[in-house]
Design a protein around this motif. Sequence first.
Motif, PDB file in Angstrom:
ATOM      1  N   HIS A   1      21.949   9.499  37.756  1.00 44.42           N
ATOM      2  CA  HIS A   1      21.380  10.162  36.586  1.00 44.42           C
ATOM      3  C   HIS A   1      20.122   9.485  36.060  1.00 44.42           C
ATOM      4  N   LEU A   2      20.109   8.168  35.997  1.00 40.18           N
ATOM      5  CA  LEU A   2      18.933   7.474  35.453  1.00 40.18           C
ATOM      6  C   LEU A   2      17.722   7.651  36.354  1.00 40.18           C
ATOM      7  N   ALA A   3      17.944   7.606  37.669  1.00 38.54           N
ATOM      8  CA  ALA A   3      16.827   7.721  38.621  1.00 38.54           C
ATOM      9  C   ALA A   3      16.319   9.154  38.730  1.00 38.54           C
ATOM     10  N   GLU A   4      17.178  10.121  38.413  1.00 38.30           N
ATOM     11  CA  GLU A   4      16.811  11.526  38.589  1.00 38.30           C
ATOM     12  C   GLU A   4      16.351  12.198  37.297  1.00 38.30           C
ATOM     13  N   ARG A   5      16.125  11.403  36.278  1.00 40.91           N
ATOM     14  CA  ARG A   5      15.590  11.962  35.027  1.00 40.91           C
ATOM     15  C   ARG A   5      14.190  12.515  35.249  1.00 40.91           C
ATOM     16  N   ARG A   6      13.763  13.424  34.358  1.00 39.41           N
ATOM     17  CA  ARG A   6      12.404  13.970  34.386  1.00 39.41           C
ATOM     18  C   ARG A   6      11.744  13.778  33.024  1.00 39.41           C
ATOM     19  N   PRO A   7      11.456  12.516  32.673  1.00 38.90           N
ATOM     20  CA  PRO A   7      10.895  12.266  31.338  1.00 38.90           C
ATOM     21  C   PRO A   7       9.565  12.964  31.096  1.00 38.90           C
ATOM     22  N   ASP A   8       8.868  13.361  32.187  1.00 41.15           N
ATOM     23  CA  ASP A   8       7.577  14.040  32.019  1.00 41.15           C
ATOM     24  C   ASP A   8       7.728  15.433  31.409  1.00 41.15           C
TER      25      ASP A   8
END
Length: 278
Positions: free
Chosen positions: A264-271
């Motif tokens: 989950h942390l690596a697959e976030r899309r903060p953009d």
Amino acid sequence: MSTVRIAAAAAHFGRDLEFDLARVAKLIGDARASGAGLLVLPDAALGGYLADLRHPDPDALPPALKPDDPLIGRVAALAAEMTVCVGYCEDGGDVRYNAAVCVSGDGVLGRHRKVHLPAGEVAAYTAGDRFDAFDTPVGRIGMLIDYDKTFPEAARSLALDGAGVLACLSAWPTSITNRAPRMAQDRQARLFDLYDQARAAENQVVLASSNQTGTMGGIRFLGQSKVVGPGGDILARTWSKAGLAVAEVDVEAEIDRARRILHHLAERRPDVYRERPR
């Protein structure tokens, strides 16, 4: 981090600091006897919580302790080889904070001041302004104080800072506005469990949730302390009674297993995330 036994306490604490310290000592002793390396005690374990959340009496607030108060040093001495998180009211000079400190026999390992204050607490406390994870003998930990865990961003901030264990210290009451005839039907009881499991699962971390029991003024506390795995599964719990929820967890292995396929942390899309204007 190797396998560690994690204990989350459910217990009652009041205004008598010496009584509270004796109860802390008993809980540390019980956790040590169970083989625990980490013990998470409730919010306001030193001095008790507010007696009225709607209109706190300014003359009946918990005793405020300086960050270097000898009482905290006594908890550290009791902790010895263990890592212990405990809540208290922090004396910030002109203001008070609902605070937590993590200690071992070596001293203070980390601190947290509650960031999210529900309506009643605003009259008694000043909000903290940060979430920081810190290293301990049992791995990297982050602390939350009760209402903090309602906000996904709080736990996510600590997970992004490398916390493998979230220590959630609470003085979480039953519903004040809509009391249920049975604890199992109480809205706040359901939310307390929901937040614990969701915060662990969405961040794929271990969560140790402590809480007060008994009553303070017109407030009745839930108990329901627990240890939750990275998949949101409850590994141990106390239900509404006082006691310790103890679970043995290989934190790194369990987190690695949970993140093997879906990270989950690596697959976030903060953009693409943004705050909407109010």
